[in-house]
Design a protein around this motif. Structure first.
Motif, PDB file in Angstrom:
ATOM      1  N   UNK A 298       0.825  -1.207   0.000  1.00 15.76           N
ATOM      2  CA  UNK A 298       0.000   0.000   0.000  1.00 15.76           C
ATOM      3  C   UNK A 298       0.860   1.259   0.000  1.00 15.76           C
ATOM      4  N   UNK A 299       1.946   1.247   0.749  1.00 17.63           N
ATOM      5  CA  UNK A 299       2.843   2.408   0.751  1.00 17.63           C
ATOM      6  C   UNK A 299       3.472   2.614  -0.620  1.00 17.63           C
ATOM      7  N   UNK A 300       3.903   1.512  -1.247  1.00 17.61           N
ATOM      8  CA  UNK A 300       4.574   1.619  -2.543  1.00 17.61           C
ATOM      9  C   UNK A 300       3.629   2.124  -3.622  1.00 17.61           C
ATOM     10  N   UNK A 301       2.384   1.643  -3.632  1.00 16.37           N
ATOM     11  CA  UNK A 301       1.451   1.967  -4.719  1.00 16.37           C
ATOM     12  C   UNK A 301       0.718   3.285  -4.511  1.00 16.37           C
ATOM     13  N   UNK A 302       0.682   3.786  -3.305  1.00 16.42           N
ATOM     14  CA  UNK A 302      -0.038   5.039  -3.065  1.00 16.42           C
ATOM     15  C   UNK A 302      -1.513   4.816  -2.828  1.00 16.42           C
ATOM     16  N   UNK A 303      -2.182   4.190  -3.772  1.00 15.95           N
ATOM     17  CA  UNK A 303      -3.594   3.840  -3.653  1.00 15.95           C
ATOM     18  C   UNK A 303      -3.794   2.553  -4.439  1.00 15.95           C
ATOM     19  N   UNK A 304      -4.548   1.614  -3.879  1.00 15.10           N
ATOM     20  CA  UNK A 304      -4.667   0.313  -4.530  1.00 15.10           C
ATOM     21  C   UNK A 304      -5.900  -0.429  -4.066  1.00 15.10           C
ATOM     22  N   UNK A 305      -6.415  -1.293  -4.931  1.00 17.37           N
ATOM     23  CA  UNK A 305      -7.495  -2.200  -4.569  1.00 17.37           C
ATOM     24  C   UNK A 305      -6.900  -3.437  -3.906  1.00 17.37           C
ATOM     25  N   UNK A 306      -7.760  -4.245  -3.310  1.00 16.41           N
ATOM     26  CA  UNK A 306      -7.297  -5.486  -2.677  1.00 16.41           C
ATOM     27  C   UNK A 306      -6.634  -6.401  -3.699  1.00 16.41           C
ATOM     28  N   UNK A 307      -7.167  -6.444  -4.898  1.00 16.48           N
ATOM     29  CA  UNK A 307      -6.604  -7.294  -5.948  1.00 16.48           C
ATOM     30  C   UNK A 307      -5.167  -6.877  -6.276  1.00 16.48           C
ATOM     31  N   UNK A 308      -4.928  -5.563  -6.362  1.00 16.10           N
ATOM     32  CA  UNK A 308      -3.585  -5.072  -6.706  1.00 16.10           C
ATOM     33  C   UNK A 308      -2.621  -5.265  -5.544  1.00 16.10           C
TER      34      UNK A 308
ATOM     35  N   UNK B 245      10.570   2.973 -19.079  1.00 17.35           N
ATOM     36  CA  UNK B 245      10.350   1.978 -18.039  1.00 17.35           C
ATOM     37  C   UNK B 245      10.690   0.568 -18.521  1.00 17.35           C
ATOM     38  N   UNK B 246      11.081  -0.256 -17.574  1.00 19.57           N
ATOM     39  CA  UNK B 246      11.188  -1.692 -17.816  1.00 19.57           C
ATOM     40  C   UNK B 246       9.787  -2.299 -17.864  1.00 19.57           C
ATOM     41  N   UNK B 247       9.601  -3.376 -18.621  1.00 12.30           N
ATOM     42  CA  UNK B 247       8.315  -4.088 -18.554  1.00 12.30           C
ATOM     43  C   UNK B 247       8.017  -4.632 -17.163  1.00 12.30           C
ATOM     44  N   UNK B 248       9.064  -4.751 -16.321  1.00 14.40           N
ATOM     45  CA  UNK B 248       8.891  -5.291 -14.976  1.00 14.40           C
ATOM     46  C   UNK B 248       8.989  -4.204 -13.911  1.00 14.40           C
ATOM     47  N   UNK B 249       8.759  -2.971 -14.316  1.00 15.47           N
ATOM     48  CA  UNK B 249       8.670  -1.886 -13.347  1.00 15.47           C
ATOM     49  C   UNK B 249       7.373  -2.052 -12.564  1.00 15.47           C
ATOM     50  N   UNK B 250       7.386  -1.811 -11.243  1.00 14.94           N
ATOM     51  CA  UNK B 250       6.143  -1.982 -10.479  1.00 14.94           C
ATOM     52  C   UNK B 250       4.999  -1.085 -10.929  1.00 14.94           C
ATOM     53  N   UNK B 251       5.289  -0.025 -11.659  1.00 16.47           N
ATOM     54  CA  UNK B 251       4.197   0.800 -12.174  1.00 16.47           C
ATOM     55  C   UNK B 251       3.356   0.033 -13.190  1.00 16.47           C
TER      56      UNK B 251
ATOM     57  N   UNK C 158       3.930  -3.700 -13.899  1.00 13.96           N
ATOM     58  CA  UNK C 158       4.040  -5.159 -13.919  1.00 13.96           C
ATOM     59  C   UNK C 158       2.687  -5.839 -13.755  1.00 13.96           C
ATOM     60  N   UNK C 159       1.720  -5.151 -13.139  1.00 14.40           N
ATOM     61  CA  UNK C 159       0.344  -5.652 -13.082  1.00 14.40           C
ATOM     62  C   UNK C 159      -0.385  -5.056 -14.274  1.00 14.40           C
ATOM     63  N   UNK C 160      -0.563  -5.853 -15.319  1.00 15.41           N
ATOM     64  CA  UNK C 160      -1.110  -5.322 -16.581  1.00 15.41           C
ATOM     65  C   UNK C 160      -2.541  -4.818 -16.414  1.00 15.41           C
ATOM     66  N   UNK C 161      -3.346  -5.489 -15.567  1.00 12.66           N
ATOM     67  CA  UNK C 161      -4.724  -5.034 -15.342  1.00 12.66           C
ATOM     68  C   UNK C 161      -4.729  -3.677 -14.648  1.00 12.66           C
ATOM     69  N   UNK C 162      -3.801  -3.482 -13.706  1.00 14.06           N
ATOM     70  CA  UNK C 162      -3.711  -2.184 -13.025  1.00 14.06           C
ATOM     71  C   UNK C 162      -3.280  -1.088 -13.996  1.00 14.06           C
ATOM     72  N   UNK C 163      -2.348  -1.392 -14.898  1.00 13.60           N
ATOM     73  CA  UNK C 163      -1.903  -0.404 -15.883  1.00 13.60           C
ATOM     74  C   UNK C 163      -3.064   0.027 -16.777  1.00 13.60           C
ATOM     75  N   UNK C 164      -3.939  -0.912 -17.119  1.00 20.14           N
ATOM     76  CA  UNK C 164      -5.120  -0.549 -17.923  1.00 20.14           C
ATOM     77  C   UNK C 164      -6.077   0.323 -17.128  1.00 20.14           C
ATOM     78  N   UNK C 165      -6.328  -0.064 -15.871  1.00 25.53           N
ATOM     79  CA  UNK C 165      -7.319   0.655 -15.068  1.00 25.53           C
ATOM     80  C   UNK C 165      -6.865   2.065 -14.721  1.00 25.53           C
ATOM     81  N   UNK C 166      -5.591   2.231 -14.393  1.00 27.38           N
ATOM     82  CA  UNK C 166      -5.107   3.525 -13.919  1.00 27.38           C
ATOM     83  C   UNK C 166      -4.648   4.423 -15.059  1.00 27.38           C
ATOM     84  N   UNK C 167      -4.017   3.837 -16.073  1.00 26.27           N
ATOM     85  CA  UNK C 167      -3.408   4.639 -17.138  1.00 26.27           C
ATOM     86  C   UNK C 167      -4.052   4.444 -18.513  1.00 26.27           C
ATOM     87  N   UNK C 168      -5.006   3.531 -18.613  1.00 25.09           N
ATOM     88  CA  UNK C 168      -5.567   3.233 -19.923  1.00 25.09           C
ATOM     89  C   UNK C 168      -4.519   2.653 -20.861  1.00 25.09           C
ATOM     90  N   UNK C 169      -3.558   1.937 -20.318  1.00 28.77           N
ATOM     91  CA  UNK C 169      -2.410   1.435 -21.072  1.00 28.77           C
ATOM     92  C   UNK C 169      -2.541  -0.071 -21.219  1.00 28.77           C
TER      93      UNK C 169
END
Length: 413
Positions: free
Chosen positions: A218-228, A291-297, A299-310
């Motif tokens: 939670x500290x690393x991500x700033x804000x996150x769902x339980x799944x993330x 970024x690396x493909x394995x950067x924590x920003x 590495x969770x592909x579903x989170x990248x879609x939800x937060x960044x539309x990526x």
């Protein structure tokens, strides 16, 4: 009294996550070994991957936050015992103080470790494991390469020689640890020689270990769902849900709703001031980086879609004719948004950094400032690789080629 639940816009959540993960601004201090350790502690884990068409992933993740630094610092911190390796998100470099949080996994490797540990294989090869462990005890640290292959098979991912597999099994169950790396190869030694002061009597209750890992995520991500949060350190959803209830009761996590997110979210109390700054748009990211493909920003592909539309996937394991973007595609972060991706290769002998293809994300407005930022980031990355000449082969759209090349030339002048 517990803090009131938060309500965040999608933009505020995005800004909060980028900032918490250390990707909002260029570093204000020169890089150092201590800064490398600080960055890893801030993320909680630094994922390891061996692909090196550009710098190997852990080096690139650090570069994205530190810019110029000496990659040997990472190996030095490992050899000094200030970092250790274990399975976290995947194989990761981890701060040594977090060793107790992962010891539970080592003591019960058959529970939830998947392909990383085979109870059946270990049972069938117990004599080999005992012989190999005694060899390390008597002769000292070993590498997989120290053992000759005798079965005539290839050494692919699933074709490990028996000694390599035995080393990995004993690593997963904590008999062996990685003492250091040589040319990025693991050097294994006995656990008691790598962490000589550890005693399992120090082991925290497993529920407390789970709570601490959820807090760190939670500290690393700033804000996150339980799944993330569960994905971050590869925890079970049930353990995360139990930890969330405990941490909210203790006042360590604050519930949050984010506009457009289907699931509830949580913010750690250490990030409340950052959340307020994001909500009032006082966080203004200035960093443009690769970024690396394995950067924590991401590495969770579903989170990248939800937060960044990526919409992003790693295609190095996809047959070449079926790849959409390329073998090892790197996301481009510009001022808090993922604006593009590039398929790159560092030709070290020729001192050339080849951009096989650069793709601008749909909906991103091209402009001189955008390409100036990307050009600077690319030139910085290329120089750090020791490949100062940047060659752009292809861009999508095609009209991006001229301004990107011009920006590269201007940034290097």
């Amino acid at each position: 009294m517990s803090p009131a639940p938060l309500s965040l816009s999608a933009d505020a959540a995005r800004l909060l996550m980028v900032s918490a993960l250390g990707l909002a601004h260029r570093p204000r201090r020169a890089a150092s070994r201590e800064r490398v350790l600080e960055v890893i502690r801030g993320m909680g884990a630094l994922q390891i991957d061996t692909i090196h068409v550009v710098a190997r992933s852990p080096y690139l993740v650090l570069w994205s936050r530190l810019q110029d630094y000496d990659v040997q610092w990472l190996e030095q911190l490992l050899a000094e015992g200030r970092l250790f390796e274990y399975w976290a998100h995947e194989a990761c470099f981890l701060p040594i103080e977090d060793y107790p949080l992962y010891r539970h996994r080592m003591l019960d490797p058959g529970a939830g470790m998947g392909w990383k540990y085979s109870v059946e294989w270990v049972h069938a090869n117990q004599a080999l494991l005992e012989r190999l462990l005694e060899h390390v005890r008597a002769q000292g640290p070993v590498r997989s390469a120290d053992f000759e292959r005798r079965d005539g098979r290839g050494g692919g991912w699933w074709g490990w020689k028996p000694e390599k597999r035995a080393l990995e099994m004993m690593f997963t169950r904590g008999d062996l640890m990685v003492a250091r790396r040589e040319r990025f190869q693991r050097v294994y030694d006995l656990r008691e020689r790598v962490v000589p002061h550890w005693d399992d009597a120090q082991l925290p209750p497993i529920e407390e270990a789970h709570c601490t890992l959820v807090e760190k995520a939670a500290q690393a991500l700033g804000v996150a769902t339980a799944r993330w949060l569960a994905d971050y350190f590869r925890m079970s959803r049930a353990n995360v849900e139990a930890s969330l209830a405990t941490l909210v009761e203790r006042g360590r996590l604050v519930p949050a709703t984010v506009a457009g997110w289907r699931e509830p979210a949580w913010v750690h109390t250490v990030n409340l001031e950052l959340a307020e700054q994001a909500a009032s748009r006082r966080i203004r990211p200035t960093l443009t980086t690769i970024l690396s493909p394995f950067d924590p920003l991401v590495w969770d592909r579903a989170r990248a879609r939800a937060v960044f539309g990526f919409d992003y996937s790693l295609e190095c394991y996809t047959p070449a004719p079926k790849r959409r973007y390329g073998y090892f595609v790197l996301p481009v972060l510009r001022r808090g948004r993922l604006v593009g991706r590039l398929d790159a290769k560092a030709h070290r002998a020729a001192e050339q950094f080849e951009v096989k293809a650069f793709y601008l994300e749909e909906g991103v407005r091209p402009g001189a400032a955008l390409f100036a930022d990307i050009g600077r980031a690319l030139n910085d990355l290329a120089r750090w690789h020791g490949t100062p000449e940047v060659i752009v082969r292809k861009t999508v759209p095609r009209q991006a080629a001229a301004p990107l090349r011009a920006a590269l030339a201007g940034a290097s002048a």
